[in-house]
Motif scaffolding. Structure first.
Motif, PDB file in Angstrom:
ATOM      1  N   UNK A   1      37.542  49.305  80.646  1.00  0.00           N
ATOM      2  CA  UNK A   1      38.748  49.754  80.999  1.00  0.00           C
ATOM      3  C   UNK A   1      39.783  49.679  79.926  1.00  0.00           C
ATOM      4  N   UNK A   2      40.508  50.738  79.715  1.00  0.00           N
ATOM      5  CA  UNK A   2      41.608  50.715  78.649  1.00  0.00           C
ATOM      6  C   UNK A   2      42.711  50.214  79.434  1.00  0.00           C
ATOM      7  N   UNK A   3      43.508  49.511  78.869  1.00  0.00           N
ATOM      8  CA  UNK A   3      44.746  48.885  79.071  1.00  0.00           C
ATOM      9  C   UNK A   3      45.850  48.836  78.012  1.00  0.00           C
ATOM     10  N   UNK A   4      47.068  48.923  78.640  1.00  0.00           N
ATOM     11  CA  UNK A   4      48.117  48.765  77.663  1.00  0.00           C
ATOM     12  C   UNK A   4      48.485  47.362  77.315  1.00  0.00           C
TER      13      UNK A   4
ATOM     14  N   UNK B   1      53.759  49.107  71.872  1.00  0.00           N
ATOM     15  CA  UNK B   1      52.731  49.291  72.426  1.00  0.00           C
ATOM     16  C   UNK B   1      52.478  50.676  72.756  1.00  0.00           C
ATOM     17  N   UNK B   2      51.196  50.974  72.672  1.00  0.00           N
ATOM     18  CA  UNK B   2      50.732  52.430  72.717  1.00  0.00           C
ATOM     19  C   UNK B   2      50.703  52.751  74.268  1.00  0.00           C
TER      20      UNK B   2
ATOM     21  N   UNK C   1      44.300  48.036  74.452  1.00  0.00           N
ATOM     22  CA  UNK C   1      43.122  47.299  74.215  1.00  0.00           C
ATOM     23  C   UNK C   1      41.926  47.718  75.242  1.00  0.00           C
ATOM     24  N   UNK C   2      40.725  47.384  75.099  1.00  0.00           N
ATOM     25  CA  UNK C   2      39.570  47.792  75.842  1.00  0.00           C
ATOM     26  C   UNK C   2      39.224  46.433  76.410  1.00  0.00           C
TER      27      UNK C   2
ATOM     28  N   UNK D   1      38.111  40.697  74.466  1.00  0.00           N
ATOM     29  CA  UNK D   1      38.910  42.089  74.762  1.00  0.00           C
ATOM     30  C   UNK D   1      39.130  42.651  73.345  1.00  0.00           C
ATOM     31  N   UNK D   2      38.906  43.796  73.203  1.00  0.00           N
ATOM     32  CA  UNK D   2      39.225  44.442  71.872  1.00  0.00           C
ATOM     33  C   UNK D   2      40.409  45.127  71.796  1.00  0.00           C
ATOM     34  N   UNK D   3      41.300  44.899  70.905  1.00  0.00           N
ATOM     35  CA  UNK D   3      42.591  45.155  70.750  1.00  0.00           C
ATOM     36  C   UNK D   3      42.650  46.368  69.648  1.00  0.00           C
ATOM     37  N   UNK D   4      43.127  47.591  69.936  1.00  0.00           N
ATOM     38  CA  UNK D   4      43.128  48.699  68.961  1.00  0.00           C
ATOM     39  C   UNK D   4      44.626  48.690  68.362  1.00  0.00           C
ATOM     40  N   UNK D   5      44.806  48.669  67.086  1.00  0.00           N
ATOM     41  CA  UNK D   5      45.972  48.895  66.715  1.00  0.00           C
ATOM     42  C   UNK D   5      45.985  50.271  65.838  1.00  0.00           C
ATOM     43  N   UNK D   6      47.087  51.220  66.355  1.00  0.00           N
ATOM     44  CA  UNK D   6      46.973  52.459  65.633  1.00  0.00           C
ATOM     45  C   UNK D   6      48.260  52.401  64.792  1.00  0.00           C
TER      46      UNK D   6
END
Length: 181
Positions: A60-63, A70-71, A139-140, A159-164
């Motif tokens: 699940x993708x989450x904000x 925050x994306x 995050x994923x 939990x993986x956090x993506x930073x754009x």
């Protein structure tokens, strides 16, 4: 009467099997998701989910709720380049690959997928907009059948956090999901 041994059983016994039925197991083996930093010009963001071969995983993708940017899912993220979900669907699609990114499969939300090895790649699209902005995160979340929600607050390795990044830094990926050198 049924018995369980932690040495040979990969999960926790379930107690709702019913009279006379063999109880099953939920799978509470460890899952991990890496955190990534991706350049906003990258067409996709690619996570690695690690666990055990045969383990079932829900994605699940989450904000995020962290301080800073925050994306917005569906605005800063989008469907991957070749996703088969119609554009009218509001959900931001995920795709996963169990063969190192050679082929990608559309993920159906709220379902479990089997890991064929000890890791799988998971990707979502990134929107390269014209607005200059600071770093944005999403995050994923990966969950096993034991219901262990991998929560970034209680266990940040799950939990993986993506930073754009919109400043020219961060990893670039090819549309196929491999890092662009």
């Amino acid at each position: 009467k049924w018995s369980f041994t932690g040495a040979t059983d990969p999960g926790t016994p379930t107690t709702n099997a019913g009279p006379g039925a063999a109880p099953g197991f939920d799978d509470d083996r460890l899952l991990t998701v890496n955190s990534i930093t991706v350049n906003e010009a990258s067409p996709v963001a690619v996570f690695t989910v690690s666990g055990a071969a045969g383990q079932l995983v829900k994605l699940e993708l989450q904000a995020t709720t962290s301080p800073g940017g925050n994306a917005t899912l569906g605005t800063d993220t989008k469907n991957p380049p070749d996703v088969l979900v119609p554009s009218s669907v509001a959900t931001v699609a995920l795709q996963y690959s169990t063969n190192g990114g050679t082929t990608w499969v559309d993920y159906t939300p709220s379902t479990f997928v089997a890991m064929t090895g000890t890791s799988m790649l998971v990707r979502t699209g990134v929107v390269n907009d014209t607005t200059s902005e600071g770093a944005e995160t999403f995050r994923l979340v990966a969950t096993n059948t034991g219901g262990v929600t991998n929560d970034v607050v209680t266990d940040p390795l799950k939990t993986g956090v993506a930073t754009i990044k919109d400043d020219g830094t961060g990893d670039l990926y090819t549309p196929g999901g491999t890092k662009d050198p």
